[in-house]
Each structure stands twice: as structure tokens, then as C-alpha cells.
Scaffold this active site. Structure first.
Site, mmCIF file in Angstrom:
data_model
loop_
_atom_site.group_PDB
_atom_site.id
_atom_site.type_symbol
_atom_site.label_atom_id
_atom_site.label_comp_id
_atom_site.label_asym_id
_atom_site.label_seq_id
_atom_site.Cartn_x
_atom_site.Cartn_y
_atom_site.Cartn_z
ATOM 1 C CD GLU A 86 -2.927 -1.062 0.129
ATOM 2 O OE1 GLU A 86 -3.306 0.068 -0.263
ATOM 3 O OE2 GLU A 86 -3.323 -2.123 -0.395
ATOM 4 C CB SER A 468 -49.546 -27.082 44.366
ATOM 5 O OG SER A 468 -50.820 -27.683 44.268
#
Length: 824
Positions: A86, A468
């Protein structure tokens, strides 16, 4: 001489014109040039990560995959690969490369095309942060000026580091740290030279040069990068030859999840979006540490999945998922077509899709979508009698052909011995919540069988009738009214005429067994419905409802009718676990939490929870979550007395361990007796089953762990049904009507076995203000005897009986003659 003078004048004029042009361009675009000061404290878009309490990654959320790294964490060959490709003069120029610009200009003049951009790394950074990728001259001018600004603001290493963390590299990977994970599942230091070159070649065209989508083009680009590294003498010829001969090894790697726990991670995602907004939550790099423990969470997920499969198997095999060919009229599919068909099937949970290839007497040959072939043995098939209804199953199969035929598409899952067992997608649903009752920390939470199948989190969203499981709260209200665990009530049928309905309300025990006069301890342990109704009447409906609201339940969920005594209230598993935690922690209402702390991308703590705790002084103090302050204890409010909480926990311990004297034929079991398999006397529990077995529950605890399990159907009208004995499976199987004890409790037992493994006993100790007195088991009065007709019972001071029993017939209702230490 004159020629030299004119040449010098021409050059000066050109220089002045260039300077004027440059200044003009600068002032022309100056207003559009953003401030680069933000780069000093740049916040890269980094996904949010969610962890367990012990640091395992659960999930991550964000549009961009990014793993920020510092330049000293990046291998030198990778830095050199980017420089060679680059911007090889990066450390020498001022942000722009004059040589590169001249070269690009010459290409433009000679070809008329913008083939080379002459962008330095600094210019690319400027574009990535502040500009677009549009190929326009004015953008290039802006790029140059911004690059010069950046070079004046940051060092070369800072620029390079930002560039390598910001750059797009395909497949939602931004930055080289994420690229290494996405393409190779590695950290940067683990990459080979060829893999580094592959990554370095991606910035030019992340999509076109992607090694997953275009491996050949990616390989060619990789070799170009390696060639540049060779030219710049970063690598030797031998290294170049070896790297260029390497095959393409990239394939997509998801986030490295250590523990897949989607329900808790979705709770975190929703909470973070609520706090910070979706953009900040997803892209700010938050690290969220949850309250769940990895091993406990995994145990909860395993227990829930296995329990749903166990329920599903005892109700029978519902048949194949599809018929791929009819062996009577059609030839089998070719292997390639068969695998393509299977690969289109979405798998979830532990289930794997497969096709039946052949069937013999006691086995079947199958093929999985991976291409793996395996044999299903008779032991992994024989459970599969035919499902008829949820109340009926067909005969036990005698051969494999009673179950399968070639061409069937079926589901498999791994058995305990790692073999495959015939399976199916469970129809029932379930949830598990486990809390620390001392501070509300959610230790584990599972909202369903599979998040891929349904994102509905039943643990926190499903309000279901608790059956219950409501009774401990009803009995707590009764103790507050003046009843004791030794109080005697009549366990007999109730018939009450309802004038408005024109019918009689007849609450019944389940099973419909009545014992006559019975102590409250045993009534709760054996879940006597009629006793719960009598207690509600004795306390008063409104007073009972008001007492239940102390436990954090929503007022609109507590119906004002006598059916409340039987569990008609609808409550989520988390709400139930929170309320029942009061019996484990001395009567305090804790606040459940699932986020322990939040850190920013740099590891700074932004939030740390200040949980409700059990304070000695029993005062309630507002919570402060501001860091840097002296945070006061966040004391959980006392909602019932310590004595009340202990007495209910003690009675619930009898629901597991029962009572009486088995040697004198007076022994009895509580409804939660299956928890005895854990061999822990420190546990208390309660079953719960609604009418027609629509909802089933089991909740239980010791001092350190409170866990609730629910099993039912997402459609509240569906019954869980019943199953008959399967002759192929032998002893130990569950059969009969589904209930809290049979349907929900097995998951609770399996989970608690893992959650409590290696943990010392944590019994709930009796607080001050209680007395322990020997009573007669039949009458609840004081007893002089020290045999199986009596036992020690706890009472709050001032509530114990004052009279002694006159006679003690050797009858029923006697209980264990052991000392209280032995019983509890």
C-alpha cells in the site's frame, strides 16, 4: 545566460502559480475539510460483547466485526506486507507521496484513465474516516489536505495503527484483528506468512478479492503481495516460494463463542439498547459481564433440553419430518440429491437431520446432512411407540420396521454414549430460572428449547398459572394470622354452593385422597388442596391477597377468588423464583439482576451493579450506581419475619423428605420425594400442577440456590396429558398423568445435581425467636412421649400449644421419631 535567466523566471512563475493554485484550492475546500482532532480520541465501531460472570464469551452484537489491536501486537511481517503493497515510503513522506502522485499523473496523461490513485496510507485513513470512495478530483484534493493535517497531529505509528484497525476487509470484518478471526479463526500472532499476505491484499477490493467468494483471484492477489515483499527484501526467496505454494485455507469463522446462551444474551442486548440506543450499544465496543456462571448456565440448558426430550419420548413417536421417497413405488434418491435436500434443512438445538437408507430387523441405516452414515441400534429405537394423542400411545414396537421405513427424513441427537438416537422436535415448552436468594443474582436462565426455534423467553415473558407452587405463600399468610405447623385442619372434601353460577364448587385433592384431621406441615408437604382453601378462608381472601403482594407479585395477577388457594394466579418463572427466595433468605425481597458490570472498549468500568443484599439492620437504602461514590448497601426489604420464612422452608423440606415412621407403617412421602435422589437434607421444594396438567412446576432451594422449573405448552389450553408404561424401557420410567413431580421436577433434579456438585450443605438455620417442642403427631398438642407418635416441631415464641395430649392411640398420622437435627 539570457536563456538561463528566462528559464529561472519561468520556474519561479510556475512555482508561484502552483503555490497560488494550491492556496486557492485549500481555501476553496477549507470549509468542507473536517477537523481531524477527533482522531486523537477516536472510537472505532466495535461490536458489543456479552460474557458470563467468569469471562466466557456468550455472544456479540454489531454490524461490524472488529477486534482492535495495538501496533505492538501486530507481527512485523504483517506490517511489512501492508507497507510493501500500500505505501512502502510511508515512514518517509509527509502524508502525501510526490513520487506516487507524479507516477499517477503520467499514467493519467498517457492513458486518459485514473488507474492509479497514488493514495498513501495516511490519505486512505483520511478517506476512510472523513470522505467517500468516489473517484473525483475534488475528493483527492480534500484527501491530500486532510492527510497533511493528520500527519501534523499524529505519529506515524498512531496513523498506521488507526489504519489497520479501521480498514474494511470483507465479510463484515473491519480491521486486521477481525479479519484474522473471520477468515482463519486465529489471533494475529498465529497467522502464517501466506495468510498475512492474503489479508494485506484485501484493501484493494474486499469483495472481489475475497478468499471465501473468489479463492482463485484472492490467491493471485496474495502472490502479488508476496512478490512486493520479496522486491522490498522483507522476505527471502525461500519464504516467497513456500508461501506462494500454500493452498487457500480461508473459510468463514463466526465469533468465537465459548458458551452459547442466547436467551440471556438477548436480555442483555435489549437492556443495552434501552440504555444507550441501538447505534451506541452495537458499535461502542461495550463488554457486558452477566451474572450467570458458565457451568451452571450450561447445566440448566442441558437439563431443560433433556427433560423435554424425555417427556416427548414417553408420549410416543409422531412420525418422520418428511417422506423423501416411497420405497414401494419410487427409487431412492441419489446421494448427491439426497444430501442437497438435507443441507437445505435448518437444524437447531442438539437435533441433526438425517434420511433413512435401509431398515433391518433391529436396526436402521441412516445418512446425515454432513454425509456421515451411521447405524441406529435397537436400544436407540425401541422407545418409539406410535403417538396417538397426548393421552394415548400405541403398542411397544417389536422391530425397527414398526418405526421406520427407507425414505423417511428424521431427526437424530447424540446419546450419552455418543451414539445417535432417534429423536424429534419437542412439542412442549419449558423454562428454568436459578437465583442466588441472598442478593438476586441470576445464576442461570433458559427461556426455551431452542432460540432458533422461538425467541420467546418463557422465563421472563410467560405468565402461567402456578398451581400448587402458590401454597407456600398461602401457608405463610396463615402463619402470620396465628396458625402453626402443628395446627390441625380437616382434610375432607369441600362442597360450596355458588348462587351466582348455580353450581357447587368442589375443590378436590390431587390425587383425591383425604386423611381427615391433618397437621399443616404435612398438608403443605403433601400439597392438600382442601387445606389450602380452608387456610385462605381462615385468613380471609383480601388479607391473603395482600400478603402475596409482599412477595413482589403484580396486583393484577393475583385474582380475588378462592381459586387463588389452588394456584390460579399467573406468574412468570422469574417472578415466582424471586418471591420464593424470601423463604430461603430470612424473609427479604431481593431484586433479580442479570448484568454485573459494563465496560467500555478500553476496559474502563462504566457500570457495576449494587445488588440488594440481606442486611443485618434490616433497613432499606436506595441503591447508588454512580462510580467513584461511596456506595451504600442496598438492603433488601424485610417482607415477612425470619421465623415465618424458616417455618415455611422447613415444611417444604418435608415435601422432599416426608415423615412418619416407616418401620411402624406410619411413614408418608411429600410430593417432591424424587429430590431425595440428590441426597441433600438442606433442600426444600414444592411441586405445582394446574387443572388437566396444563402447567407443571417445581421450585426448590437451599440457602444459596433458588431454582424454578416450568413445563407446559405455549398455547395455555393444551394439556400435557399422560403416558402409559412402555414395555421396551423397563423400570425407572415415568408414566401416568403428567404433573409437577413427574414433568418439571426431573429437570430441577438434574440441574441441581450439577449446580450443587461439590458445594457444601447450605441449610436454612432456625433464627432466634423460635422454640422446638415435642408434639403429638395426631393432635398437634404437647406430648410426654418420645416414640414414633411424636416429634419435635418449631414454633414462634408464644404460639406453641400449652396443653398436653391425654391419650395417644397407636393410629395413623404419626411422624418420624428422629431428632430435629436428623430430620432437617
Amino acid at each position: 545566460m539570457i536563456l538561463l535567466k528566462r528559464t529561472l523566471q519561468f520556474l519561479i512563475i510556475c512555482a508561484l502559480l502552483a503555490l497560488i493554485t494550491l492556496l486557492s484550492l485549500y481555501y476553496y475546500v477549507k470549509s468542507d475539510i473536517p477537523s481531524v482532532q477527533v482522531l486523537k480520541n477516536v472510537q472505532l465501531q466495535t461490536p458489543m460483547q456479552v460474557f458470563t460472570k467468569d469471562g466466557l464469551l456468550i455472544n456479540q452484537f454489531g454490524e461490524k466485526r472488529r477486534i482492535p489491536v495495538t501496533i505492538d501486537q501486530i507481527p512485523q511481517p504483517l506490517l511489512q506486507a501492508f507497507l510493501a503493497t500500500e505505501d512502502n515510503r510511508f515512514y518517509d513522506h509527509i502524508g502525501i507521496d510526490p513520487i506516487g502522485i507524479v507516477r499517477s499523473a503520467l499514467v493519467l496523461i498517457s492513458t486518459g484513465e485514473k488507474k492509479q490513485g497514488a493514495s498513501t496510507i495516511t490519505m486512505q485513513l483520511a478517506r476512510n474516516f472523513f470522505l467517500t470512495r468516489e473517484k473525483a478530483y475534488i475528493r483527492k484534493v480534500k484527501e491530500i489536505f486532510i492527510a497533511i493535517h493528520i500527519e501534523n497531529l499524529l505519529s506515524k505509528d498512531e496513523i498506521f495503527e488507526l489504519y489497520l484497525n479501521k480498514i474494511e476487509l470483507g465479510n463484515r470484518a473491519f480491521g486486521i484483528g477481525a479479519a484474522a478471526q473471520v477468515y482463519y479463526g486465529k489471533e494475529l500472532k498465529e497467522l502464517t506468512l501466506a495468510q498475512m499476505a492474503m489479508i494485506a491484499g484485501l484493501p484493494k477490493a474486499p469483495s472481489a478479492l475475497n478468499p471465501i467468494r473468489n479463492p482463485e483471484r484472492a490467491k493471485a492477489r496474495r502472490n502479488v503481495v508476496l512478490g512486493r515483499m520479496l522486491e522490498e527484501k522483507y522476505i527471502s526467496r525461500a519464504q516467497y516460494n513456500e508461501a506462494t505454494n500454500q493452498p487457500i485455507t480461508a473459510y468463514f469463522h463466526g465469533a468465537e463463542i465459548d458458551l452459547y446462551a442466547p436467551y440471556i444474551s438477548e436480555m442483555v442486548r435489549a437492556e443495552m439498547v434501552s440504555r444507550y440506543g441501538i447505534d451506541k450499544a452495537y458499535n461502542s465496543g461495550f463488554k457486558v459481564y452477566t451474572s450467570v456462571e458458565s457451568d451452571v448456565q450450561k447445566a440448566a440448558q442441558t437439563a431443560l433440553v433433556n427433560n423435554l426430550h424425555a417427556y416427548d419420548m414417553r408420549h410416543g413417536f409422531r412420525g418422520p419430518e418428511a417422506i423423501l421417497w416411497d420405497p414401494q413405488t419410487e427409487p431412492p434418491l441419489t446421494q448427491s440429491k439426497l444430501l442437497n435436500t438435507l443441507k437445505a434443512v435448518n437444524e437447531f438445538g442438539p437435533l441433526k437431520t438425517a434420511a433413512v437408507l435401509s431398515v433391518s430387523d433391529k436396526s436402521a441405516e441412516v445418512i446425515l446432512k454432513s454425509g456421515e452414515r451411521t447405524t441406529l441400534t435397537w436400544d436407540n429405537l425401541k422407545w418409539a411407540r406410535k403417538f396417538i394423542t397426548r393421552y394415548r400411545q400405541s403398542f411397544a414396537p417389536e422391530t425397527a420396521s414398526d418405526i421406520l421405513t427407507p425414505g423417511m427424513q428424521i431427526w437424530l441427537r447424540k446419546n450419552d454414549d455418543n451414539s445417535y438416537i432417534l429423536s424429534q422436535i419437542p412439542e412442549a415448552a419449558s423454562a428454568i430460572v436459578s437465583l442466588d436468594p441472598q442478593d438476586g443474582r441470576i445464576k442461570a436462565i433458559v427461556g426455551g428449547y431452542s432460540f432458533e426455534q422461538s425467541q420467546y423467553n418463557r422465563a421472563v415473558q410467560a405468565k402461567r398459572q402456578v398451581g400448587s407452587n402458590i401454597k407456600p405463600f398461602i401457608y405463610s399468610a396463615a402463619l402470620e394470622k396465628g396458625y402453626t405447623l402443628a395446627s390441625i385442619l380437616n382434610d375432607a372434601p369441600i362442597n360450596q354452593w355458588d348462587k351466582s353460577q348455580g353450581v357447587a364448587w368442589r375443590p378436590k385433592n390431587s390425587p383425591a385422597i383425604y386423611n381427615g384431621p391433618i397437621r399443616i406441615r404435612r398438608a403443605l408437604a403433601q400439597s392438600k388442596n382442601v387445606i389450602s382453601v380452608r387456610l385462605l378462608r381462615g385468613v380471609g381472601l383480601q388479607r391473603t391477597a395482600d400478603h402475596l403482594l409482599k412477595f413482589g407479585f403484580d396486583d393484577k395477577d393475583i385474582n380475588r377468588s378462592e381459586s387463588l388457594a389452588l394456584g390460579s394466579a399467573s406468574i412468570t418463572p422469574l417472578e415466582l423464583a424471586r418471591g420464593m427466595s424470601a423463604f430461603a433468605n430470612g424473609g427479604h425481597l431481593i431484586e433479580p439482576y442479570f448484568i454485573s458490570q459494563i465496560q467500555d472498549a478500553m476496559g474502563n468500568t462504566l457500570f457495576k451493579t449494587n445488588p440488594t443484599i440481606i442486611c443485618d439492620d434490616e433497613t432499606t437504602t436506595p441503591s447508588s450506581l454512580m462510580l467513584g461514590e461511596q456506595v451504600a448497601p442496598n438492603c433488601a426489604p424485610q417482607i415477612i419475619s425470619k421465623q415465618n420464612a424458616f417455618l415455611i422452608a422447613s415444611a417444604m423440606n418435608s415435601a422432599i423428605w416426608g415423615g412418619g415412621s416407616w418401620s411402624h407403617k406410619t411413614g408418608w412421602s411429600g410430593t417432591g420425594w424424587r429430590a431425595q435422589a440428590l441426597k441433600r437434607r438442606d433442600l426444600s421444594g414444592k411441586t405445582g400442577t394446574t387443572n388437566d396438567s396444563v402447567d407443571t412446576w417445581f421450585s426448590g432451594f437451599n440457602r444459596d440456590v433458588m431454582t424454578s422449573v416450568w413445563v407446559g405448552f405455549d398455547n395455555p389450553g393444551n394439556t400435557l396429558g399422560r403416558s402409559t408404561y412402555n414395555n421396551n424401557l423397563g423400570s425407572g420410567q415415568i408414566s401416568g398423568a403428567e404433573s409437577g413431580a413427574k414433568t418439571a421436577q426431573p429437570a430441577w433434579v438434574d440441574f441441581m445435581r450439577a449446580a450443587l456438585d461439590g458445594k457444601p450443605a447450605a441449610p436454612i438455620e432456625p433464627p432466634e425467636g423460635l422454640v422446638s417442642i415435642r408434639i403429638d403427631l395426631e393432635t398437634g398438642l404437647l406430648s410426654h412421649k418420645n416414640d414414633y407418635t411424636s416429634r419435635f416441631e418449631y414454633f414462634e415464641k408464644g404460639t406453641a400449644p400449652t396443653k398436653y395430649v391425654l391419650s395417644q392411640p397407636n393410629d395413623i398420622f404419626e411422624e418420624n421419631t428422629k431428632t430435629e437435627e436428623e430430620l432437617f
